[in-house]
Write a protein that holds these residues in place. Structure first.
Motif, PDB file in Angstrom:
ATOM      1  N   ARG A 176      61.353  45.655  22.868  1.00  0.00           N
ATOM      2  CA  ARG A 176      62.493  45.390  23.749  1.00  0.00           C
ATOM      3  C   ARG A 176      62.142  45.542  25.217  1.00  0.00           C
ATOM      4  NH1 ARG A 176      66.282  48.166  20.553  1.00  0.00           N
ATOM      5  NH2 ARG A 176      67.183  46.598  19.205  1.00  0.00           N
ATOM      6  N   ARG A 177      61.140  46.364  25.502  1.00  0.00           N
ATOM      7  CA  ARG A 177      60.797  46.597  26.906  1.00  0.00           C
ATOM      8  C   ARG A 177      60.161  45.359  27.549  1.00  0.00           C
ATOM      9  NH1 ARG A 177      57.653  52.272  26.812  1.00  0.00           N
ATOM     10  NH2 ARG A 177      57.245  51.728  28.987  1.00  0.00           N
ATOM     11  N   ARG A 178      59.652  44.474  26.725  1.00  0.00           N
ATOM     12  CA  ARG A 178      58.970  43.261  27.212  1.00  0.00           C
ATOM     13  C   ARG A 178      57.985  43.620  28.331  1.00  0.00           C
ATOM     14  NH1 ARG A 178      62.904  39.166  29.264  1.00  0.00           N
ATOM     15  NH2 ARG A 178      61.157  37.743  29.191  1.00  0.00           N
ATOM     16  N   ALA A 179      57.117  44.571  28.019  1.00  0.00           N
ATOM     17  CA  ALA A 179      56.139  45.041  29.017  1.00  0.00           C
ATOM     18  C   ALA A 179      54.832  44.288  28.842  1.00  0.00           C
ATOM     19  CB  ALA A 179      55.910  46.537  28.840  1.00  0.00           C
ATOM     20  N   VAL A 180      54.344  43.752  29.941  1.00  0.00           N
ATOM     21  CA  VAL A 180      53.103  42.984  29.899  1.00  0.00           C
ATOM     22  C   VAL A 180      52.164  43.518  30.979  1.00  0.00           C
ATOM     23  CG1 VAL A 180      52.080  40.682  30.005  1.00  0.00           C
ATOM     24  CG2 VAL A 180      54.427  40.947  29.240  1.00  0.00           C
ATOM     25  N   ILE A 208      22.056  48.830  53.188  1.00  0.00           N
ATOM     26  CA  ILE A 208      23.098  49.030  52.169  1.00  0.00           C
ATOM     27  C   ILE A 208      23.149  47.746  51.343  1.00  0.00           C
ATOM     28  CG2 ILE A 208      25.567  49.359  51.787  1.00  0.00           C
ATOM     29  CD1 ILE A 208      25.638  50.961  54.403  1.00  0.00           C
ATOM     30  N   LEU A 209      22.961  47.898  50.062  1.00  0.00           N
ATOM     31  CA  LEU A 209      22.853  46.739  49.172  1.00  0.00           C
ATOM     32  C   LEU A 209      24.135  46.599  48.370  1.00  0.00           C
ATOM     33  CD1 LEU A 209      19.318  47.715  47.821  1.00  0.00           C
ATOM     34  CD2 LEU A 209      19.846  46.349  49.861  1.00  0.00           C
ATOM     35  N   LEU A 210      24.775  45.450  48.506  1.00  0.00           N
ATOM     36  CA  LEU A 210      26.042  45.218  47.799  1.00  0.00           C
ATOM     37  C   LEU A 210      25.884  44.109  46.766  1.00  0.00           C
ATOM     38  CD1 LEU A 210      28.586  45.112  50.783  1.00  0.00           C
ATOM     39  CD2 LEU A 210      28.081  47.048  49.292  1.00  0.00           C
ATOM     40  N   ALA A 211      26.785  44.101  45.803  1.00  0.00           N
ATOM     41  CA  ALA A 211      26.880  42.976  44.870  1.00  0.00           C
ATOM     42  C   ALA A 211      27.924  41.996  45.404  1.00  0.00           C
ATOM     43  CB  ALA A 211      27.279  43.476  43.489  1.00  0.00           C
ATOM     44  N   ASP A 212      27.862  40.775  44.914  1.00  0.00           N
ATOM     45  CA  ASP A 212      28.870  39.783  45.278  1.00  0.00           C
ATOM     46  C   ASP A 212      30.155  40.152  44.542  1.00  0.00           C
ATOM     47  OD1 ASP A 212      30.118  37.567  46.204  1.00  0.00           O
ATOM     48  OD2 ASP A 212      29.157  36.176  44.803  1.00  0.00           O
ATOM     49  N   LEU A 213      31.150  40.618  45.293  1.00  0.00           N
ATOM     50  CA  LEU A 213      32.332  41.219  44.661  1.00  0.00           C
ATOM     51  C   LEU A 213      33.471  40.231  44.492  1.00  0.00           C
ATOM     52  CD1 LEU A 213      32.493  44.596  46.608  1.00  0.00           C
ATOM     53  CD2 LEU A 213      31.523  44.182  44.363  1.00  0.00           C
ATOM     54  N   HIS A 214      34.144  40.356  43.371  1.00  0.00           N
ATOM     55  CA  HIS A 214      35.368  39.594  43.137  1.00  0.00           C
ATOM     56  C   HIS A 214      36.484  40.586  42.877  1.00  0.00           C
ATOM     57  CE1 HIS A 214      33.214  35.807  42.932  1.00  0.00           C
ATOM     58  NE2 HIS A 214      32.296  36.444  42.233  1.00  0.00           N
ATOM     59  N   PRO A 215      37.474  40.627  43.760  1.00  0.00           N
ATOM     60  CA  PRO A 215      38.535  41.620  43.575  1.00  0.00           C
ATOM     61  C   PRO A 215      39.349  41.375  42.298  1.00  0.00           C
ATOM     62  CG  PRO A 215      38.824  40.372  45.613  1.00  0.00           C
ATOM     63  CD  PRO A 215      37.675  39.763  44.908  1.00  0.00           C
ATOM     64  N   VAL A 216      39.753  42.469  41.687  1.00  0.00           N
ATOM     65  CA  VAL A 216      40.601  42.395  40.500  1.00  0.00           C
ATOM     66  C   VAL A 216      41.894  43.135  40.808  1.00  0.00           C
ATOM     67  CG1 VAL A 216      40.831  42.973  38.048  1.00  0.00           C
ATOM     68  CG2 VAL A 216      38.593  42.424  38.992  1.00  0.00           C
ATOM     69  N   GLU A 217      42.991  42.526  40.417  1.00  0.00           N
ATOM     70  CA  GLU A 217      44.288  43.190  40.605  1.00  0.00           C
ATOM     71  C   GLU A 217      44.875  43.419  39.214  1.00  0.00           C
ATOM     72  OE1 GLU A 217      48.317  41.686  42.482  1.00  0.00           O
ATOM     73  OE2 GLU A 217      46.643  41.402  43.870  1.00  0.00           O
ATOM     74  N   THR A 218      45.314  44.644  38.976  1.00  0.00           N
ATOM     75  CA  THR A 218      45.841  44.978  37.656  1.00  0.00           C
ATOM     76  C   THR A 218      47.214  45.608  37.813  1.00  0.00           C
ATOM     77  OG1 THR A 218      43.601  45.410  36.872  1.00  0.00           O
ATOM     78  CG2 THR A 218      45.385  46.279  35.537  1.00  0.00           C
ATOM     79  N   GLY A 219      48.121  45.249  36.953  1.00  0.00           N
ATOM     80  CA  GLY A 219      49.453  45.862  37.001  1.00  0.00           C
ATOM     81  C   GLY A 219      50.166  45.666  35.687  1.00  0.00           C
ATOM     82  N   LEU A 220      51.303  46.338  35.573  1.00  0.00           N
ATOM     83  CA  LEU A 220      52.104  46.192  34.352  1.00  0.00           C
ATOM     84  C   LEU A 220      53.551  46.014  34.761  1.00  0.00           C
ATOM     85  CD1 LEU A 220      51.738  47.737  30.973  1.00  0.00           C
ATOM     86  CD2 LEU A 220      53.929  48.115  32.076  1.00  0.00           C
ATOM     87  N   ARG A 221      54.194  45.047  34.152  1.00  0.00           N
ATOM     88  CA  ARG A 221      55.577  44.756  34.507  1.00  0.00           C
ATOM     89  C   ARG A 221      56.433  44.808  33.253  1.00  0.00           C
ATOM     90  NH1 ARG A 221      57.238  39.001  37.056  1.00  0.00           N
ATOM     91  NH2 ARG A 221      59.381  39.459  37.582  1.00  0.00           N
ATOM     92  N   GLU A 222      57.549  45.524  33.368  1.00  0.00           N
ATOM     93  CA  GLU A 222      58.476  45.568  32.241  1.00  0.00           C
ATOM     94  C   GLU A 222      59.594  44.583  32.533  1.00  0.00           C
ATOM     95  OE1 GLU A 222      59.471  49.105  30.372  1.00  0.00           O
ATOM     96  OE2 GLU A 222      57.595  50.103  30.853  1.00  0.00           O
ATOM     97  N   LEU A 223      59.560  43.455  31.854  1.00  0.00           N
ATOM     98  CA  LEU A 223      60.535  42.411  32.150  1.00  0.00           C
ATOM     99  C   LEU A 223      61.956  42.869  31.848  1.00  0.00           C
ATOM    100  CD1 LEU A 223      58.501  39.436  30.703  1.00  0.00           C
ATOM    101  CD2 LEU A 223      58.938  39.915  33.099  1.00  0.00           C
ATOM    102  N   SER A 224      62.111  43.740  30.844  1.00  0.00           N
ATOM    103  CA  SER A 224      63.456  44.162  30.463  1.00  0.00           C
ATOM    104  C   SER A 224      64.122  44.975  31.564  1.00  0.00           C
ATOM    105  CB  SER A 224      63.408  44.990  29.188  1.00  0.00           C
ATOM    106  OG  SER A 224      62.692  46.179  29.423  1.00  0.00           O
TER     107      SER A 224
END
Lengths: 96, 562
Positions: free
Chosen positions: B315-319, B67-83
């Motif tokens: 106004r939602r201040r979503a990032v 089984i051949l794998l690549a050198d993996l770097h995890p990514v975390e993604t999310g969205l936060r509404e500060l308001s």
């Protein structure tokens, strides 16, 4: 001149009052004719939308497309509300 | 020897099976694809890999030896509404923003809240706003008319049910009446309140003006300043109710944005007005327990041609935030080793494998520039004049999903479809309006619950997925494209800066799931227009389109190494 109305084919006063209230609230014209099927009412409607009792329930039919009710419900006010909103091109207010 | 090249992406896992015979070209047997299970590179992500290998192996009647794998770097993604975490002191003003589709009358008025039943008593001699609960509209209208005849000064009406127009037609068509007020029963009787109904297509003016609101509610100048948050909260609504309550002393709190720490020790706030630093400059982010290689963030797109929506979104201040971590915990390799008899080998970096896979595109030869646009990262690999430069920028397809989901108020799975598929507005049961303004007539009526809704449509199936967002398809199409431009094209620019620019006139091959999206390809082409590059979509092995470049590339790199 015929108003661009939805046609209700019914003679039960309570049902007529409920459907008419929904149409008045939505500001959509409604004409009442003697009892018939919803499809027949739709064919009379300049807007192509008809409402009529359907067994124990009420149906909305369109004048084009398949000859089956488009919407069926047991509350005449709610069915009227839906028919008026379809005519006015407003969302039905039901969470999709 | 049978080998399985495995690419575990943030959204999709791909497995390429091939037979390797020394001295010969690899015999590519199959490519299978499925949703990634768990975070990329973790033990949880192994299940998806094992399922795909099992599926492919059963078809072949043979298990892979490696089984051949690549050198993996995890990514975390999310969205936060500060308001959503803000608390605002409304200055002792309670507000309600009913969703009434059919209020009656026009204008603003102030008076004391009373029950409609109280109208049987002697008139109070002051303006009143009766509240109508579960009462038939004819009955309610009769009581209101009788009360007016007896001297009650009824200046507005609040109705629990959907009877506003019905009552207005029987009492006074000019009287501001707000209906469908579901919490009418909880409004404090005896309190002083203001009600406003704006004309059709407009929004409240008087209640949205803090000074006018203060005058309507008879607030002293000191409290008028405190009413600004209440006035602001009513901006953009067709109807509104404001109720004077006891003066409040609490202060407003504005949720603080998270901070990103750069390698030089400085900090940047992750907020809608700040720009992400160049690629590779962020080393940590508040609340993210990992050493980072990169971080990227993007606000909701600007709706420049729609001021009300632009204000609402701002106004939602979503990032939306994506972070790329250093190597994970090797959980994937461990679990794969435990559950298979195959050797598990990390062959190369993902970008290197992507180049090898992309180079199998017919006519490409050796691809000097490969842009791999996946779920988690935009990877850029440049190999020119014997020099290799490769970078991975955090933030790609999944971040676009998050932004689309926040714009439409839907879950990530539906958001992914909304990102990829065109939308329509169902104008009537038989007429669809498209994003370019064109119309289609349907042979059969659209389902009733789709009428007058923005819908995501699958053209081949003809399915319609109704959305509750009140957006025209033309506007939604522009916002969706802007999200792709901001995230993917924006991130690609960061990647190009990080490798020191790209030479003009070269061939760039686009691979990865996002390269299947024609809008993304358009936006990338626009972003690179000044470089006069030959931009082409990959077609891995001449049959997989831009997909499976890494999985196939791992097989090729391993074969060359062997």
């Amino acid at each position: 001149m015929t108003p661009p109305a939805v046609i209700l084919a019914a003679d039960d006063p309570a049902a007529i009052r409920a459907v008419a209230a929904a149409f008045e609230e939505e500001g959509v014209p409604l004409s009442v004719v003697p009892p018939n099927t919803a499809r027949a009412a739709a064919l009379l409607s300049p807007l192509g939308i008809g409402v009529a009792p359907h067994g124990d329930e009420f149906a909305i039919a369109l004048s084009t497309g398949p000859d089956v009710p488009y919407v069926v419900g047991d509350d005449p006010r709610q069915v009227g509300h839906i028919a008026a909103r379809i005519a006015a091109r407003r969302p039905l207010g039901v969470a999709p | 020897m049978l080998v399985a090249g495995v690419d575990v992406g943030n959204a999709t896992t791909e497995v390429a099976l091939a037979r390797l015979i020394p001295g010969r070209e690899p015999e590519h047997l199959s490519v299978t694809r499925g949703a990634t299970t768990g975070a990329k590179g973790t033990a949880e992500s192994a299940q998806g890999v094992l399922d795909l290998i099992d599926r492919a192996s059963r078809r072949l009647g043979e298990q892979p030896h490696r089984i051949l794998l690549a050198d993996l770097h995890p990514v975390e993604t999310g969205l936060r509404e500060l308001s959503s975490d803000d608390t605002q002191d409304l200055g002792g003003v309670g507000i309600a923003r009913p969703v009434s589709a059919t209020p009656s009358g026009i204008g603003a008025a102030a008076g004391q809240l009373i029950d409609v039943e109280d109208l049987t008593a002697e008139p109070l001699g002051i303006p009143v706003i009766p509240i109508v609960g579960a009462l038939d509209f004819d009955d309610a209208a009769a009581r209101l008319n009788a009360a007016r005849d007896r001297g009650w000064r009824i200046v507005a009406l609040i109705v629990a049910g959907d009877d506003g127009v019905l009552i207005g037609n029987r009492v006074d068509r000019a009287l501001p009446i707000i209906d469908e007020v579901s919490d009418a029963g909880t409004l404090p009787r005896g309190a002083w309140a203001a009600v406003e109904v704006a004309p059709l297509g407009a929004a409240v003016q008087q209640l949205a003006d803090p000074l006018r609101l203060a005058v309507l509610l008879s607030l002293d100048p000191e409290r008028a300043r405190g009413a600004r948050n209440a006035a602001r909260a009513l901006v953009g609504h067709r109807a509104g109710i404001a109720v004077r309550r006891e003066a409040s002393g609490g202060g407003s709190t504005r949720e603080q944005a998270r901070m990103a720490t750069l390698r030089d020790g400085t900090q940047v706030s992750i907020d809608i007005a700040t720009t992400p630093p160049p690629l590779g400059h962020v080393c940590s982010v508040d609340d993210v327990d990992a050493r980072l290689l990169d971080a990227f963030w993007a606000p909701l797109p600007r709706a420049d041609d729609n001021a009300a929506l632009a204000l609402q979104l701002q106004r939602r201040r979503a990032v939306g935030l994506a972070v790329l971590a250093e190597r994970g915990d090797a959980g994937l390799e461990r679990v794969l080793s435990e559950h298979t008899a195959a050797d598990v080998i990390v062959v190369a970096a993902e970008t290197t494998a992507a180049v090898a896979g992309a180079s199998t595109t017919p006519g490409a030869g050796h691809a000097p520039i490969v842009i791999d646009m996946g779920g988690g990262t935009v990877d850029l690999h440049v190999e020119l004049d014997g020099r290799t430069r490769a970078v991975a920028a955090a933030g790609a397809g999944v971040l676009v999903d998050s932004i689309c989901g926040a714009l439409l108020g839907i879950d990530p799975l539906r958001a992914e479809r909304a990102k990829q598929l065109p939308s329509v507005h169902v104008e009537t049961p038989f007429i669809l309006r498209h994003e370019d303004g064109g119309r289609t007539f349907l042979p059969h009526p659209a389902p009733p619950h789709t009428v007058a809704h923005l819908c995501v449509t699958e053209r081949r199936e003809g399915s319609l997925d109704p959305l509750s967002a009140d957006l025209a398809p033309e506007l939604w199409g522009r916002l969706r494209r802007a999200a792709k431009r901001d995230v993917i094209a924006g991130n690609l620019r960061r990647a190009i800066e990080a490798v020191g620019g790209l030479p003009q006139g070269e061939l760039a091959i686009l691979v990865g799931g996002c390269a299947e999206d024609a809008e993304v390809v358009d936006e990338v082409s626009l972003a690179l227009a000044d470089l006069d590059l030959a931009i082409a979509r990959g077609d891995v092995l001449g049959q997989h389109g831009p997909r499976a470049a890494v999985a196939v590339g791992l097989v090729l790199l391993h074969a060359r190494g062997a």
